[in-house]
Design a protein around this motif. Structure first.
Motif, PDB file in Angstrom:
ATOM      1  N   THR A 196      -7.610   1.861   4.443  1.00 30.45           N
ATOM      2  CA  THR A 196      -7.800   1.487   4.204  1.00 30.45           C
ATOM      3  C   THR A 196      -7.805   0.393   3.215  1.00 30.45           C
ATOM      4  OG1 THR A 196      -8.712   3.348   2.914  1.00 30.45           O
ATOM      5  CG2 THR A 196      -9.246   3.231   4.826  1.00 30.45           C
ATOM      6  N   ALA A 197      -6.853   0.500   2.311  1.00 25.69           N
ATOM      7  CA  ALA A 197      -6.292   0.068   1.199  1.00 25.69           C
ATOM      8  C   ALA A 197      -4.818   0.049   0.999  1.00 25.69           C
ATOM      9  CB  ALA A 197      -7.751   0.411   0.723  1.00 25.69           C
ATOM     10  N   TYR A 198      -5.069  -0.602  -0.324  1.00 26.32           N
ATOM     11  CA  TYR A 198      -3.733  -0.907  -0.784  1.00 26.32           C
ATOM     12  C   TYR A 198      -3.680  -0.125  -1.887  1.00 26.32           C
ATOM     13  CZ  TYR A 198      -2.754  -5.432   1.770  1.00 26.32           C
ATOM     14  OH  TYR A 198      -2.503  -6.288   3.076  1.00 26.32           O
ATOM     15  N   LYS A 199      -2.867   0.374  -2.439  1.00 25.00           N
ATOM     16  CA  LYS A 199      -2.609   1.896  -3.128  1.00 25.00           C
ATOM     17  C   LYS A 199      -2.058   1.898  -4.012  1.00 25.00           C
ATOM     18  CE  LYS A 199      -6.842   3.786  -1.345  1.00 25.00           C
ATOM     19  NZ  LYS A 199      -7.418   5.308  -0.615  1.00 25.00           N
ATOM     20  N   VAL A 200      -2.073   1.787  -5.580  1.00 21.30           N
ATOM     21  CA  VAL A 200      -1.194   2.501  -6.287  1.00 21.30           C
ATOM     22  C   VAL A 200      -1.826   3.214  -7.991  1.00 21.30           C
ATOM     23  CG1 VAL A 200      -1.032   0.411  -7.659  1.00 21.30           C
ATOM     24  CG2 VAL A 200       1.138   2.457  -7.450  1.00 21.30           C
ATOM     25  N   ARG A 201      -1.072   4.440  -7.904  1.00 19.63           N
ATOM     26  CA  ARG A 201      -1.888   4.878  -9.624  1.00 19.63           C
ATOM     27  C   ARG A 201      -0.475   5.082 -10.281  1.00 19.63           C
ATOM     28  NH1 ARG A 201      -4.716  10.062 -10.635  1.00 19.63           N
ATOM     29  NH2 ARG A 201      -6.312   8.660 -10.347  1.00 19.63           N
ATOM     30  N   LEU A 202      -0.347   4.588 -11.479  1.00 16.55           N
ATOM     31  CA  LEU A 202       0.652   4.042 -12.390  1.00 16.55           C
ATOM     32  C   LEU A 202       0.879   5.365 -13.755  1.00 16.55           C
ATOM     33  CD1 LEU A 202       3.354   2.754 -14.019  1.00 16.55           C
ATOM     34  CD2 LEU A 202       1.504   1.043 -15.101  1.00 16.55           C
ATOM     35  N   GLY A 203       1.106   5.793 -14.381  1.00 14.89           N
ATOM     36  CA  GLY A 203       1.351   6.808 -15.335  1.00 14.89           C
ATOM     37  C   GLY A 203       1.775   6.117 -16.368  1.00 14.89           C
TER      38      GLY A 203
END
Length: 196
Positions: free
Chosen positions: A131-138
């Motif tokens: 459904t999407a391009y996703k990334v989570r950065l900490g």
């Protein structure tokens, strides 16, 4: 003539034809304004030393632009496997964004997607799902002071950009975006409190 020789000659001719047509192809650059592709969950104006700040990039495969136009990334760049986004950190007083503060590899981590350090900033590579391009950065906040996140340099870029490139055609989609809930949308200001 043996079939294998015929097949090799056919593939060779096809390769020449494709190469000739590819040499004349000019990649297409499509640019759109799409606000709020970036968000900071549980954002706060203040953090404690050693807190972790998270940043999400979420680029739906079908998006509505700020001009209320629906675009399909799967049609424009069907072979783009990731969306890339750049983030830089500055001291509060550096309003012209002249001197980015480098991130250390020990201060940043990717909890979803992939990422890498890029010069003095971070290049987030949001991977594609259904459904999407996703990334989570900490980001581990190991230094006290007042900071903000922004694009690279006020003289060249005054908005965040997310870029997708088709692996076959080399067509590019450029999405000019902002951080959700922030005014102005091209920065996120915060203070890291020193331990008392």
């Amino acid at each position: 003539m043996k079939f294998s020789h015929f097949l090799l000659l056919s593939l060779f001719a096809l390769n020449i034809a494709c190469t000739s047509s590819d040499d004349n192809y000019q990649p297409i650059l499509s640019s759109f304004n799409v606000s709020n592709l970036v968000s900071i969950p549980n954002s706060s104006p203040t953090y404690n030393l050693n807190d972790t700040l998270y940043l999400d990039l979420n680029v739906p495969l079908s998006i509505t632009t700020d001009a209320n136009e629906t675009i399909s990334l799967t049609e424009l760049v069907p072979n783009a496997q990731f969306a890339e986004f750049y983030l830089f950190r500055y001291k509060k007083a550096d309003t012209l964004r002249k001197t980015p503060i480098p991130f250390k590899t020990t201060d940043v981590f990717i909890s979803k997607g992939t990422g890498r350090l890029a010069a003095d900033g971070i290049a987030l590579t949001a991977t594609k799902d259904t459904t999407a391009y996703k990334v989570r950065l900490g980001i581990k906040l190991n230094t006290a002071g007042e900071f903000f996140f922004g694009p690279y340099n006020q003289t060249t870029v005054d908005a965040f950009y997310t870029v997708l490139q088709d692996a076959k055609t080399l067509d590019i989609v450029e999405l000019k975006t902002s951080i959700s809930g922030q005014t102005p949308g091209n920065r996120f200001s915060f203070e890291v409190l020193d331990e008392e």
